[in-house]
Write an enzyme that holds these catalytic residues in place. Structure first.
Site, PDB file in Angstrom:
ATOM      1  N   LYS A  44      10.661  -3.338   0.711  1.00 47.54           N
ATOM      2  CA  LYS A  44      11.594  -2.852  -0.285  1.00 47.54           C
ATOM      3  C   LYS A  44      11.092  -1.592  -0.974  1.00 47.54           C
ATOM      4  O   LYS A  44      11.856  -0.881  -1.610  1.00 47.54           O
ATOM      5  CB  LYS A  44      11.804  -3.927  -1.368  1.00 47.54           C
ATOM      6  CG  LYS A  44      12.334  -5.237  -0.851  1.00 47.54           C
ATOM      7  CD  LYS A  44      12.382  -6.244  -2.044  1.00 47.54           C
ATOM      8  CE  LYS A  44      12.705  -7.629  -1.516  1.00 47.54           C
ATOM      9  NZ  LYS A  44      12.542  -8.633  -2.587  1.00 47.54           N
ATOM     10  N   GLY A  45       9.795  -1.352  -0.904  1.00 46.22           N
ATOM     11  CA  GLY A  45       9.170  -0.333  -1.738  1.00 46.22           C
ATOM     12  C   GLY A  45       9.752   1.064  -1.650  1.00 46.22           C
ATOM     13  O   GLY A  45       9.642   1.850  -2.585  1.00 46.22           O
ATOM     14  N   GLU A 100       8.144   5.675   3.329  1.00 46.98           N
ATOM     15  CA  GLU A 100       7.403   4.581   2.680  1.00 46.98           C
ATOM     16  C   GLU A 100       7.047   4.951   1.247  1.00 46.98           C
ATOM     17  O   GLU A 100       6.994   6.136   0.906  1.00 46.98           O
ATOM     18  CB  GLU A 100       6.093   4.327   3.447  1.00 46.98           C
ATOM     19  CG  GLU A 100       6.175   3.233   4.480  1.00 46.98           C
ATOM     20  CD  GLU A 100       6.293   1.838   3.880  1.00 46.98           C
ATOM     21  OE1 GLU A 100       6.577   1.712   2.674  1.00 46.98           O
ATOM     22  OE2 GLU A 100       6.118   0.873   4.625  1.00 46.98           O
ATOM     23  N   ASP A 101       6.764   3.944   0.448  1.00 43.56           N
ATOM     24  CA  ASP A 101       6.257   4.213  -0.897  1.00 43.56           C
ATOM     25  C   ASP A 101       4.751   4.471  -0.855  1.00 43.56           C
ATOM     26  O   ASP A 101       4.240   5.310  -1.582  1.00 43.56           O
ATOM     27  CB  ASP A 101       6.594   3.066  -1.862  1.00 43.56           C
ATOM     28  CG  ASP A 101       6.162   1.705  -1.344  1.00 43.56           C
ATOM     29  OD1 ASP A 101       5.952   1.562  -0.125  1.00 43.56           O
ATOM     30  OD2 ASP A 101       6.035   0.773  -2.151  1.00 43.56           O
ATOM     31  N   ASP A 104      -1.489   2.376   2.820  1.00 49.88           N
ATOM     32  CA  ASP A 104      -2.713   1.794   2.271  1.00 49.88           C
ATOM     33  C   ASP A 104      -3.723   1.625   3.418  1.00 49.88           C
ATOM     34  O   ASP A 104      -4.412   2.583   3.774  1.00 49.88           O
ATOM     35  CB  ASP A 104      -2.296   0.463   1.608  1.00 49.88           C
ATOM     36  CG  ASP A 104      -3.389  -0.185   0.793  1.00 49.88           C
ATOM     37  OD1 ASP A 104      -4.423   0.438   0.561  1.00 49.88           O
ATOM     38  OD2 ASP A 104      -3.204  -1.345   0.380  1.00 49.88           O
ATOM     39  N   LYS A 132      -3.284   6.396   0.192  1.00 48.34           N
ATOM     40  CA  LYS A 132      -4.573   5.891  -0.288  1.00 48.34           C
ATOM     41  C   LYS A 132      -5.574   5.936   0.860  1.00 48.34           C
ATOM     42  O   LYS A 132      -5.895   4.900   1.465  1.00 48.34           O
ATOM     43  CB  LYS A 132      -4.382   4.425  -0.707  1.00 48.34           C
ATOM     44  CG  LYS A 132      -4.684   4.098  -2.143  1.00 48.34           C
ATOM     45  CD  LYS A 132      -4.662   2.588  -2.317  1.00 48.34           C
ATOM     46  CE  LYS A 132      -4.261   2.182  -3.708  1.00 48.34           C
ATOM     47  NZ  LYS A 132      -4.279   0.724  -3.904  1.00 48.34           N
ATOM     48  N   ARG A 166       9.016  -2.385 -10.240  1.00 53.02           N
ATOM     49  CA  ARG A 166       9.543  -1.413  -9.265  1.00 53.02           C
ATOM     50  C   ARG A 166      10.346  -0.304  -9.934  1.00 53.02           C
ATOM     51  O   ARG A 166      10.381   0.819  -9.463  1.00 53.02           O
ATOM     52  CB  ARG A 166      10.460  -2.101  -8.251  1.00 53.02           C
ATOM     53  CG  ARG A 166       9.753  -2.943  -7.217  1.00 53.02           C
ATOM     54  CD  ARG A 166      10.700  -3.243  -6.043  1.00 53.02           C
ATOM     55  NE  ARG A 166      10.273  -4.402  -5.278  1.00 53.02           N
ATOM     56  CZ  ARG A 166       9.393  -4.376  -4.289  1.00 53.02           C
ATOM     57  NH1 ARG A 166       8.825  -3.250  -3.938  1.00 53.02           N
ATOM     58  NH2 ARG A 166       9.080  -5.478  -3.641  1.00 53.02           N
TER      59      ARG A 166
HETATM   60  C1  PRP Z   1       3.641  -2.005   1.158  1.00 50.88           C
HETATM   61  C2  PRP Z   1       4.179  -0.643   1.583  1.00 50.88           C
HETATM   62  C3  PRP Z   1       3.927  -0.631   3.067  1.00 50.88           C
HETATM   63  C4  PRP Z   1       2.673  -1.442   3.206  1.00 50.88           C
HETATM   64  C5  PRP Z   1       1.508  -0.520   3.333  1.00 50.88           C
HETATM   65  O1  PRP Z   1       4.643  -2.955   1.340  1.00 50.88           O
HETATM   66  O2  PRP Z   1       5.536  -0.494   1.262  1.00 50.88           O
HETATM   67  O3  PRP Z   1       4.989  -1.220   3.796  1.00 50.88           O
HETATM   68  O4  PRP Z   1       2.533  -2.246   2.022  1.00 50.88           O
HETATM   69  O5  PRP Z   1       0.329  -1.252   3.445  1.00 50.88           O
HETATM   70  P1  PRP Z   1      -0.657  -1.050   4.671  1.00 50.88           P
HETATM   71  O6  PRP Z   1      -0.876   0.417   4.854  1.00 50.88           O
HETATM   72  O7  PRP Z   1      -1.926  -1.757   4.215  1.00 50.88           O
HETATM   73  O8  PRP Z   1      -0.070  -1.703   5.881  1.00 50.88           O
HETATM   74  P2  PRP Z   1       4.582  -4.408   0.704  1.00 50.88           P
HETATM   75  O9  PRP Z   1       4.006  -5.360   1.707  1.00 50.88           O
HETATM   76  O10 PRP Z   1       3.902  -4.353  -0.624  1.00 50.88           O
HETATM   77  O11 PRP Z   1       6.111  -4.805   0.544  1.00 50.88           O
HETATM   78  P3  PRP Z   1       7.256  -4.116  -0.347  1.00 50.88           P
HETATM   79  O12 PRP Z   1       7.523  -2.743   0.238  1.00 50.88           O
HETATM   80  O13 PRP Z   1       8.425  -5.031  -0.205  1.00 50.88           O
HETATM   81  O14 PRP Z   1       6.765  -4.013  -1.773  1.00 50.88           O
END
Ligand code: PRP
Length: 180
Positions: A44-45, A100-101, A104, A132, A166
């Site tokens: 959802k981010g 993407e938001d 990571d 990040k 959010r």
């Molecule tokens: C977050 C973000 C990416 C993912 C990145 O989603 O939106 O999809 O984590 O992490 P990574 O690089 O370690 O794979 P999240 O799982 O928090 O779900 P959301 O978007 O619904 O908040």
């Protein structure tokens, strides 16, 4: 604003974010001139960032959304990517921009990119508001990013903790006691 007591500090204000998104939009406009990419928001981010970014992009785009979960080893792309909600468009032969938001560990994006290339996308680029790099476990090329951030727990502008925060207008660091 709700939750303000949970905020340790503001990393980027809505004005700084808007200015950076305008620059990113101009870059994408230049790079995709004459093309019609499919822009995929990862739920959802990404939805808040996607809405603002695309209004700064001056080429025709098709927009679609996916929801995925990444399981298994975070050090390879070979763990499984579970598709919670799939696309409704066919990416075959198309230029794709994943929005993407945050990137990571890189696991989700690396696996998603691999999957879209396996579906015969012509190209797959990644645009993220936050990057990040210090947390990276899987190499993934980030084509467009708004800001590089240190390894801190950030929320706002689409990013949540337990589905909260959010809709904060700024990107903020959460106080430890708010998520411990
Ligand atoms: C977050 C973000 C990416 C993912 C990145 O989603 O939106 O999809 O984590 O992490 P990574 O690089 O370690 O794979 P999240 O799982 O928090 O779900 P959301 O978007 O619904 O908040």
């Amino acid at each position: 604003m709700q939750h303000t007591n949970d905020i340790k500090k503001t990393l980027f204000t809505q004005q700084q974010i808007a200015a950076r998104i305008e620059e990113m939009g101009a870059e994408i406009t230049k790079d995709y001139a004459g093309k019609r990419p499919i822009v995929i928001g990862v739920l959802k981010g990404a939805w808040i960032f996607l809405a603002d970014l695309l209004r700064e992009v001056d080429v025709d785009v098709d927009v679609d959304f996916m929801s995925v979960s990444s399981y298994g080893s975070g050090t390879t792309t070979s763990g499984s990517l579970t598709i919670v909600k799939d696309l409704t468009v066919d990416v075959s032969g198309r230029d794709v921009i994943i929005v993407e938001d945050i990137v990571d560990t890189g696991t989700t994006l690396a696996r998603l990119k691999e999957m879209l290339l396996a579906r015969n996308a012509n190209s797959v680029a990644i645009a993220t508001l936050l990057n990040k790099p210090s947390r990276r476990k899987v190499e993934v090329a980030v084509n467009y990013f708004g800001f590089e951030i240190p390894d801190e727990f950030v929320v706002g502008f689409g990013l949540d903790f337990d589905e909260k925060y959010r809709t904060l207008k700024d990107v903020c660091v959460l106080k430890e006691e708010a998520y411990m």
